[in-house]
Design a protein around this motif. Structure first.
Motif, PDB file in Angstrom:
ATOM      1  N   ASP B  23       2.441  22.294 -18.747  1.00 28.19           N
ATOM      2  CA  ASP B  23       3.408  21.036 -19.178  1.00 28.19           C
ATOM      3  C   ASP B  23       3.647  20.305 -17.766  1.00 28.19           C
ATOM      4  O   ASP B  23       4.551  20.754 -17.294  1.00 28.19           O
ATOM      5  CB  ASP B  23       4.456  21.887 -19.694  1.00 28.19           C
ATOM      6  N   ARG B  24       3.057  19.178 -17.961  1.00 26.45           N
ATOM      7  CA  ARG B  24       3.488  18.115 -16.793  1.00 26.45           C
ATOM      8  C   ARG B  24       3.464  18.835 -15.566  1.00 26.45           C
ATOM      9  O   ARG B  24       4.733  18.989 -15.122  1.00 26.45           O
ATOM     10  CB  ARG B  24       4.749  17.536 -17.500  1.00 26.45           C
ATOM     11  N   VAL B  25       2.411  19.215 -14.699  1.00 29.55           N
ATOM     12  CA  VAL B  25       2.681  19.581 -13.693  1.00 29.55           C
ATOM     13  C   VAL B  25       2.117  18.610 -12.452  1.00 29.55           C
ATOM     14  O   VAL B  25       1.278  17.972 -12.589  1.00 29.55           O
ATOM     15  CB  VAL B  25       1.440  20.776 -13.304  1.00 29.55           C
ATOM     16  N   ASP B  26       3.120  18.528 -11.725  1.00 23.06           N
ATOM     17  CA  ASP B  26       2.975  17.554 -10.618  1.00 23.06           C
ATOM     18  C   ASP B  26       3.014  18.375  -9.355  1.00 23.06           C
ATOM     19  O   ASP B  26       3.659  19.041  -8.970  1.00 23.06           O
ATOM     20  CB  ASP B  26       3.963  16.515 -10.497  1.00 23.06           C
ATOM     21  N   LEU B  27       1.801  17.944  -8.597  1.00 23.08           N
ATOM     22  CA  LEU B  27       1.732  18.996  -7.492  1.00 23.08           C
ATOM     23  C   LEU B  27       0.914  18.209  -6.202  1.00 23.08           C
ATOM     24  O   LEU B  27      -0.163  17.416  -6.647  1.00 23.08           O
ATOM     25  CB  LEU B  27       1.016  20.247  -7.495  1.00 23.08           C
ATOM     26  N   LYS B  28       1.528  18.039  -5.147  1.00 25.13           N
ATOM     27  CA  LYS B  28       0.472  17.143  -3.974  1.00 25.13           C
ATOM     28  C   LYS B  28       0.195  18.361  -2.915  1.00 25.13           C
ATOM     29  O   LYS B  28       1.211  18.912  -2.525  1.00 25.13           O
ATOM     30  CB  LYS B  28       1.379  16.095  -3.556  1.00 25.13           C
ATOM     31  N   VAL B  29      -0.907  18.189  -2.361  1.00 26.45           N
ATOM     32  CA  VAL B  29      -1.378  19.136  -1.186  1.00 26.45           C
ATOM     33  C   VAL B  29      -1.881  18.159  -0.171  1.00 26.45           C
ATOM     34  O   VAL B  29      -2.852  17.364  -0.338  1.00 26.45           O
ATOM     35  CB  VAL B  29      -2.464  20.190  -1.764  1.00 26.45           C
ATOM     36  N   GLU B  30      -1.337  18.366   0.825  1.00 18.27           N
ATOM     37  CA  GLU B  30      -1.840  17.702   2.288  1.00 18.27           C
ATOM     38  C   GLU B  30      -3.012  18.315   2.930  1.00 18.27           C
ATOM     39  O   GLU B  30      -3.276  19.596   2.683  1.00 18.27           O
ATOM     40  CB  GLU B  30      -0.767  17.530   3.169  1.00 18.27           C
ATOM     41  N   GLY B  32      -5.623  19.943   4.916  1.00 16.62           N
ATOM     42  CA  GLY B  32      -5.149  21.386   6.035  1.00 16.62           C
ATOM     43  C   GLY B  32      -4.078  22.159   5.544  1.00 16.62           C
ATOM     44  O   GLY B  32      -3.914  23.237   6.086  1.00 16.62           O
ATOM     45  N   GLU B  33      -3.427  21.895   4.397  1.00 13.06           N
ATOM     46  CA  GLU B  33      -2.209  22.667   3.913  1.00 13.06           C
ATOM     47  C   GLU B  33      -2.892  24.032   3.234  1.00 13.06           C
ATOM     48  O   GLU B  33      -3.826  24.006   2.633  1.00 13.06           O
ATOM     49  CB  GLU B  33      -1.429  21.904   3.304  1.00 13.06           C
ATOM     50  N   PHE B  34      -2.075  24.945   3.491  1.00 15.72           N
ATOM     51  CA  PHE B  34      -2.288  26.269   2.559  1.00 15.72           C
ATOM     52  C   PHE B  34      -1.047  26.490   1.617  1.00 15.72           C
ATOM     53  O   PHE B  34       0.166  26.524   1.854  1.00 15.72           O
ATOM     54  CB  PHE B  34      -2.335  27.411   3.662  1.00 15.72           C
ATOM     55  N   VAL B  35      -1.354  26.083   0.403  1.00 20.20           N
ATOM     56  CA  VAL B  35      -0.547  26.219  -0.715  1.00 20.20           C
ATOM     57  C   VAL B  35      -0.726  27.494  -1.698  1.00 20.20           C
ATOM     58  O   VAL B  35      -1.751  27.674  -2.223  1.00 20.20           O
ATOM     59  CB  VAL B  35      -0.322  24.833  -1.539  1.00 20.20           C
ATOM     60  N   SER B  36       0.286  28.287  -1.899  1.00 19.68           N
ATOM     61  CA  SER B  36       0.159  29.387  -2.745  1.00 19.68           C
ATOM     62  C   SER B  36       0.906  29.108  -4.124  1.00 19.68           C
ATOM     63  O   SER B  36       1.979  28.358  -4.039  1.00 19.68           O
ATOM     64  CB  SER B  36       0.884  30.552  -2.063  1.00 19.68           C
ATOM     65  N   LEU B  37       0.345  29.428  -5.094  1.00 24.82           N
ATOM     66  CA  LEU B  37       1.014  29.319  -6.323  1.00 24.82           C
ATOM     67  C   LEU B  37       1.138  30.717  -6.954  1.00 24.82           C
ATOM     68  O   LEU B  37       0.344  31.673  -6.885  1.00 24.82           O
ATOM     69  CB  LEU B  37      -0.021  28.653  -7.454  1.00 24.82           C
ATOM     70  N   ILE B  38       2.446  30.844  -7.251  1.00 31.52           N
ATOM     71  CA  ILE B  38       2.952  32.179  -7.661  1.00 31.52           C
ATOM     72  C   ILE B  38       3.737  32.047  -9.003  1.00 31.52           C
ATOM     73  O   ILE B  38       4.372  31.056  -9.161  1.00 31.52           O
ATOM     74  CB  ILE B  38       3.743  32.609  -6.513  1.00 31.52           C
ATOM     75  N   GLY B  39       3.642  32.840  -9.830  1.00 30.94           N
ATOM     76  CA  GLY B  39       4.176  32.920 -11.132  1.00 30.94           C
ATOM     77  C   GLY B  39       4.006  34.050 -11.978  1.00 30.94           C
ATOM     78  O   GLY B  39       3.082  34.871 -11.781  1.00 30.94           O
ATOM     79  N   PRO B  40       4.409  34.221 -13.100  1.00 30.29           N
ATOM     80  CA  PRO B  40       4.354  35.392 -14.130  1.00 30.29           C
ATOM     81  C   PRO B  40       2.867  35.497 -14.328  1.00 30.29           C
ATOM     82  O   PRO B  40       2.157  34.440 -14.712  1.00 30.29           O
ATOM     83  CB  PRO B  40       5.396  35.335 -15.260  1.00 30.29           C
ATOM     84  N   VAL B 205       4.661  27.486  -4.099  1.00 31.28           N
ATOM     85  CA  VAL B 205       5.043  26.928  -5.422  1.00 31.28           C
ATOM     86  C   VAL B 205       5.219  28.100  -6.303  1.00 31.28           C
ATOM     87  O   VAL B 205       4.399  28.570  -6.798  1.00 31.28           O
ATOM     88  CB  VAL B 205       3.844  25.560  -5.729  1.00 31.28           C
ATOM     89  N   VAL B 206       6.424  27.997  -7.014  1.00 29.64           N
ATOM     90  CA  VAL B 206       6.738  28.890  -8.050  1.00 29.64           C
ATOM     91  C   VAL B 206       6.570  28.251  -9.431  1.00 29.64           C
ATOM     92  O   VAL B 206       6.936  27.138  -9.542  1.00 29.64           O
ATOM     93  CB  VAL B 206       8.192  29.393  -7.934  1.00 29.64           C
ATOM     94  N   PRO B 209       7.146  30.778 -16.564  1.00 29.88           N
ATOM     95  CA  PRO B 209       5.995  31.458 -17.607  1.00 29.88           C
ATOM     96  C   PRO B 209       5.436  30.340 -18.462  1.00 29.88           C
ATOM     97  O   PRO B 209       6.197  29.221 -18.496  1.00 29.88           O
ATOM     98  CB  PRO B 209       7.043  32.229 -18.270  1.00 29.88           C
ATOM     99  N   ARG B 210       4.594  30.834 -19.183  1.00 29.31           N
ATOM    100  CA  ARG B 210       3.822  29.796 -20.021  1.00 29.31           C
ATOM    101  C   ARG B 210       4.771  29.115 -20.756  1.00 29.31           C
ATOM    102  O   ARG B 210       5.513  29.494 -21.799  1.00 29.31           O
ATOM    103  CB  ARG B 210       2.874  30.596 -20.869  1.00 29.31           C
ATOM    104  N   PRO B 211       4.735  27.599 -21.083  1.00 32.81           N
ATOM    105  CA  PRO B 211       3.834  26.919 -20.425  1.00 32.81           C
ATOM    106  C   PRO B 211       4.288  26.694 -18.973  1.00 32.81           C
ATOM    107  O   PRO B 211       5.332  26.554 -18.506  1.00 32.81           O
ATOM    108  CB  PRO B 211       3.847  25.569 -21.179  1.00 32.81           C
ATOM    109  N   ALA B 212       3.305  26.499 -17.935  1.00 31.99           N
ATOM    110  CA  ALA B 212       3.332  26.474 -16.597  1.00 31.99           C
ATOM    111  C   ALA B 212       3.912  25.243 -16.077  1.00 31.99           C
ATOM    112  O   ALA B 212       3.619  23.938 -16.439  1.00 31.99           O
ATOM    113  CB  ALA B 212       2.076  26.778 -15.758  1.00 31.99           C
ATOM    114  N   ARG B 213       5.074  25.318 -15.646  1.00 29.41           N
ATOM    115  CA  ARG B 213       5.622  23.888 -14.880  1.00 29.41           C
ATOM    116  C   ARG B 213       6.251  24.189 -13.472  1.00 29.41           C
ATOM    117  O   ARG B 213       6.123  25.645 -13.114  1.00 29.41           O
ATOM    118  CB  ARG B 213       7.152  23.807 -15.801  1.00 29.41           C
ATOM    119  N   VAL B 214       6.280  23.356 -12.694  1.00 29.32           N
ATOM    120  CA  VAL B 214       6.594  23.836 -11.250  1.00 29.32           C
ATOM    121  C   VAL B 214       8.264  23.871 -11.385  1.00 29.32           C
ATOM    122  O   VAL B 214       8.971  23.008 -11.591  1.00 29.32           O
ATOM    123  CB  VAL B 214       6.268  22.524 -10.164  1.00 29.32           C
TER     124      VAL B 214
END
Lengths: 266, 251
Positions: B23-30, B32-40, B205-206, B209-214
């Motif tokens: 559901d409308r996920v906005d995410l930017k990754v630079e 060389g960055e290491f970004v983890s997504l965590i969630g149920p 990034v947390v 629960p479904r639907p996934a949003r930041v």
């Protein structure tokens, strides 16, 4: 190495002993009851008859083997082609697959006279009959193998930008190889039998002819000789398929105990 | 910006009608960055990866890599699935050169390159072995080698250590960090473990629960190279605490 020999012995001894015991009881039973030779010959009698008819057997074995092997090759060739077509096209899957299953309810023994009517008493109708009996298990198991490829592997390959034919060549086909060969193993045991049945319906030579002639002359010992020869060649065909499977898909035969159990390296 | 997700949306048809997964996920990754997504579990993280890798097309939104639109296009990222997904009919070296073969590059050259890299992954004695002969950790390293060999500067790692035992998992984590210092890449990483996320990432990034949003995100400022000792430091524990609370906020 020695352990392997030991294991061979441990696994191989029981069936060999069982067969020997069975033959011994048979021999003793025939001798003790004095049953007629044309009803049930003793193993020793069959062995003697085998030696007597050695040349005759050889003459009749060759055509049967030829029919069996050619028919078998034709059968798996057609099976492989059909399996790939069925996998590639949803339309063909719906159109052909049910017909294939249906075709197996038609008894071959009833179709055989037609083939002989059309193609005469030569090699061709027999080869066709063998192909008819052998292609079915190969098609079914190969289709199963092609369609049961790991969806995650397919996704991985697609994420790399793979085309559909690459997915087929790199995942589906190798994944289906073991299933293809198990279908072939079943087919191999039908091959010689199919040729013999085809010969019953009209031939001048072959193990089927040898069988019928032996039956007509009440030569039970020769019937047993024929059975032995048919079994032997079926086993040889089966063994060849097993060897081919190991050659083509060695990775499918890696046993758990061979796996690497050493220390994790850092 | 290495990767931009802009208002991503995805729904699946279900017996009860449309079911929104993203559901409308906005995410930017630079770079060389290491970004983890965590969630149920089942919150749609893997769907997000399917979208970024181009395996699925989003219902709405855009995905850009290095500024150019890659929405629905495959072949732009290196994706490492949950299972190691090594092909059992390919030896270690053949598995490693998979991506090169898909791209139609010289097979022999790819295999030579894989063989040169084997020692870095501790697999030098297993070039010609089939995956069935490898231990779990070795399989994971072989899968990582395959990911390196794919030559994409953006990696999507979907819980690559989920199936490993705790000890092997720690080793592979250190391994991954080592490999990344040698082959710098931008990494998007899915995990269920708060510890793992903090230990490995520059940013966590947390997701809801479904639907996934930041739901929130946290920069991890621990210095690199990371060491196990940091795991008991105040900063580490604070980061853990924050993520833990964010994850369990509205339960």
């Amino acid at each position: 190495m020695r352990r392997r020999v030991k294991k061979r012995f441990r696994d191989g001894a029981p069936p060999v002993l069982t067969v020997l015991l069975f033959l011994l009881v048979w021999e003793a039973g025939v001798r003790l009851t004095g049953i007629e030779r044309w009803l049930l010959p003793a193993p020793s009698g069959i062995a003697a008859s085998f030696a007597d008819s050695w040349e005759l057997i050889q003459r009749h074995t060759w055509p049967t083997l030829q029919e069996a092997v050619l028919g078998f090759l034709l059968g798996i060739g057609v099976a492989l082609l059909l399996a790939v077509l069925i996998q590639l096209s949803a339309w063909l899957r719906r159109g052909i697959y049910p017909l294939l299953i249906g075709s197996q309810t038609v008894p071959i023994i009833a179709v055989a006279p037609l083939l002989i009517l059309w193609f005469g008493y030569g090699l061709l109708p027999k080869v066709l009959i063998v192909a008819l009996v052998t292609f079915f298990p190969v098609v079914v198991s190969t289709v199963d193998g092609l369609s049961s490829a790991d969806p995650d592997m397919v996704r991985l390959l697609r994420s790399m930008g793979a085309k559909e034919w690459q997915v087929f060549r790199m995942v589906r086909f190798p994944h289906a190889l073991p299933s293809f060969f198990s279908g072939m193993k079943i087919a191999a045991t039908y091959g010689v039998l199919g040729a013999v049945i085809a010969e019953w319906l009209g031939a001048s030579e072959g193990l089927g002819v040898f069988l019928i002639r032996s039956q007509n002359s009440f030569a039970a010992d020769r019937v047993f000789v024929a059975i032995t020869v048919i079994t032997f060649w079926s086993l040889v065909l089966f063994g060849l398929v097993c060897l081919a499977a190991r050659w083509a898909a060695p990775w499918a035969y890696l046993r758990k105990e061979d796996s690497w159990k050493g220390e994790e390296k850092r | 910006m290495k990767l931009e997700m802009e208002a991503l949306e995805q729904s699946y048809a279900s017996p009860t009608g449309e079911r929104r997964v993203i559901d409308r996920v906005d995410l930017k990754v630079e770079e060389g960055e290491f970004v983890s997504l965590i969630g149920p579990s089942g919150c749609g993280k893997s769907t997000l990866f399917n979208l970024v890798s181009g395996l699925e097309r989003p219902l709405g939104g855009r995905i850009r890599k290095d500024g150019s639109d890659i929405t629905g296009a495959t072949g732009h990222v290196s994706y490492m699935p949950q299972k190691d997904c090594l092909f059992p009919w390919r030896t270690v070296v053949e598995n490693a050169s998979l991506a090169a073969e898909v791209a139609g590059k010289d097979k022999k050259k790819a295999r030579e390159r894989a063989e040169r890299l084997l020692p870095v992954f501790g697999l030098e004695d297993f070039a010609g072995e089939y995956p069935a002969r490898l231990s779990g950790g070795m399989r994971q390293r072989a899968a990582l080698l395959r990911t390196v060999m794919a030559d994409r500067d953006l990696w999507l790692l979907d819980e690559p250590m989920g199936a490993l035992d705790a000890l092997t998992r720690e080793r592979i984590q250190d391994w991954l960090l080592q490999i990344l210092s040698r082959f710098p890449r931008t990494v998007l990483f899915i995990t269920h473990s708060v510890d793992e996320a903090v230990y490995l990432s520059d940013r966590v990034v947390v997701l809801t629960p479904r639907p996934a949003r930041v739901k929130g995100e946290l920069s991890i400022t621990l210095p690199r190279p990371r060491t196990r000792e940091q795991m008991t430091s105040e900063a580490f524990l604070q980061a853990k605490q924050w993520l833990w609370e964010k994850l369990h906020e509205d339960k």
